[in-house]
Enzyme design. Structure first.
Site, PDB file in Angstrom:
ATOM      1  N   LEU A   1       0.879  -1.177   0.000  1.00  0.00           N
ATOM      2  CA  LEU A   1       0.000   0.000   0.000  1.00  0.00           C
ATOM      3  C   LEU A   1       0.910   1.218   0.000  1.00  0.00           C
ATOM      4  O   LEU A   1       1.947   1.228   0.680  1.00  0.00           O
ATOM      5  CB  LEU A   1      -0.897   0.014   1.244  1.00  0.00           C
ATOM      6  CG  LEU A   1      -1.990  -1.059   1.329  1.00  0.00           C
ATOM      7  CD1 LEU A   1      -2.755  -0.938   2.648  1.00  0.00           C
ATOM      8  CD2 LEU A   1      -2.959  -0.980   0.157  1.00  0.00           C
ATOM      9  N   ASP A   2       0.517   2.253  -0.729  1.00  0.00           N
ATOM     10  CA  ASP A   2       1.322   3.469  -0.782  1.00  0.00           C
ATOM     11  C   ASP A   2       1.471   4.073   0.620  1.00  0.00           C
ATOM     12  O   ASP A   2       0.656   3.823   1.510  1.00  0.00           O
ATOM     13  CB  ASP A   2       0.650   4.524  -1.678  1.00  0.00           C
ATOM     14  CG  ASP A   2       0.568   4.073  -3.122  1.00  0.00           C
ATOM     15  OD1 ASP A   2       1.369   3.210  -3.531  1.00  0.00           O
ATOM     16  OD2 ASP A   2      -0.318   4.592  -3.836  1.00  0.00           O
ATOM     17  N   TYR A   3       2.468   4.930   0.755  1.00  0.00           N
ATOM     18  CA  TYR A   3       2.753   5.634   2.003  1.00  0.00           C
ATOM     19  C   TYR A   3       1.494   6.275   2.594  1.00  0.00           C
ATOM     20  O   TYR A   3       1.210   6.187   3.775  1.00  0.00           O
ATOM     21  CB  TYR A   3       3.812   6.699   1.688  1.00  0.00           C
ATOM     22  CG  TYR A   3       4.265   7.525   2.852  1.00  0.00           C
ATOM     23  CD1 TYR A   3       5.127   6.991   3.801  1.00  0.00           C
ATOM     24  CD2 TYR A   3       3.842   8.851   2.986  1.00  0.00           C
ATOM     25  CE1 TYR A   3       5.562   7.762   4.867  1.00  0.00           C
ATOM     26  CE2 TYR A   3       4.277   9.625   4.047  1.00  0.00           C
ATOM     27  CZ  TYR A   3       5.125   9.075   4.982  1.00  0.00           C
ATOM     28  OH  TYR A   3       5.550   9.833   6.037  1.00  0.00           O
TER      29      TYR A   3
ATOM     30  N   LYS B   1      -5.192   5.172  -7.887  1.00  0.00           N
ATOM     31  CA  LYS B   1      -4.975   6.616  -8.050  1.00  0.00           C
ATOM     32  C   LYS B   1      -4.857   6.975  -9.527  1.00  0.00           C
ATOM     33  O   LYS B   1      -5.395   7.986  -9.980  1.00  0.00           O
ATOM     34  CB  LYS B   1      -3.701   7.041  -7.315  1.00  0.00           C
ATOM     35  CG  LYS B   1      -3.842   6.983  -5.800  1.00  0.00           C
ATOM     36  CD  LYS B   1      -2.534   7.361  -5.148  1.00  0.00           C
ATOM     37  CE  LYS B   1      -2.581   7.113  -3.657  1.00  0.00           C
ATOM     38  NZ  LYS B   1      -1.242   7.057  -3.094  1.00  0.00           N
TER      39      LYS B   1
END
Ligand code: URA
Length: 244
Positions: free
Chosen positions: A103-105, A191
């Site tokens: 998962l992204d930051y 995104k």
């Protein structure tokens, strides 16, 4: 029975390669006798293994954890720059579990960890079509037409996306919360998909991965899978093994 170097690695003392060195140097003792033979097999339940005089307990159990990742943590085991990583949020264990996928930051939600490499493979292989469900708060409210396009597949710079399930879960202050189910795992996929139709993501949360659901697990908290979830994970693994 497992190889001695694997046993030592599972005790978290050394990598398998380092364990081989320790064995060759005569520093490893099994049931009171020095063993210098690489490839020596031990029974993790009954054999007593010591390294430099210290008795080891190998964690031969399979371990799984489900974490509600908060934003602001990197999905990595170690960060050379010392930033917070998801490993900081797990209980201090003497075993090596790895995050499955990423998962992204700034993304929150369900992150699964395991030390079962076969299960990690089963969950991430693109052919297995394991579904991931996201709630994306996006700028503005996408039209039905845009949602249809996203569902059918849109072109991103790395190619056409696979069909997805998509719908508007709710609307808050003029922005929509979109529920998206995808089975691909491309970098920043949600995104990029939303930005491509003119509705950039403001906030992203993953609420399910295959049979695992986030439910009401508090942000930053972890739990172990339930018996029912374990059964489903086992089915996935068996399906993946049959395919090989
Ligand atoms: N898609 C994204 O864009 N980011 C994530 O962290 C996960 C899926």
């Amino acid at each position: 029975m497992i190889r001695l170097n694997r046993f030592i690695a599972l005790a978290g003392v050394a990598s398998r390669r380092q364990a081989d060195l320790l064995i060759q140097q005569g520093k490893v003792n099994v049931n009171g006798r020095i063993v210098s033979e690489l490839g020596f097999q031990v029974n993790p339940e009954t054999d007593s293994v010591t390294v430099n005089g210290r008795r080891l307990t190998a964690v031969t159990r399979v371990e799984h954890w489900i974490l509600h990742k908060p934003p602001g943590y990197l999905t990595t085991v170690r960060d050379p720059l010392g930033r917070p990583t998801v490993m900081d949020l797990l209980p201090q264990l003497n075993l090596r579990v790895y995050p499955v996928g990423r998962l992204d930051y700034d993304t929150s939600g369900l992150l699964f960890f395991t030390n079962d490499g076969d299960l990690a493979f089963a969950l991430t292989h693109p052919r297995h079509l394991v579904e991931k469900v996201y709630l994306a708060t996006v700028k503005g409210i996408p039209t039905i037409d845009k949602l249809r396009k996203l569902a059918a597949g849109i072109i991103l710079e790395d190619g056409l996306t696979a069909p997805a399930k998509i719908g508007i879960a709710s609307v808050k202050s003029g922005n929509a919360i979109v529920k998206l189910t995808i089975h691909e795992g491309r970098k920043r996929q949600v995104k990029r998909m939303m930005a491509a139709v003119g509705h950039p993501v403001l906030q992203l949360q993953r609420i399910a991965l295959g049979p695992l659901e986030l439910g009401d697990l508090p942000v930053g908290a972890w739990r172990q899978p339930t018996q029912a979830e374990l059964l489903e994970l086992e089915k996935l693994k068996q399906y993946s093994e049959k395919e090989k």
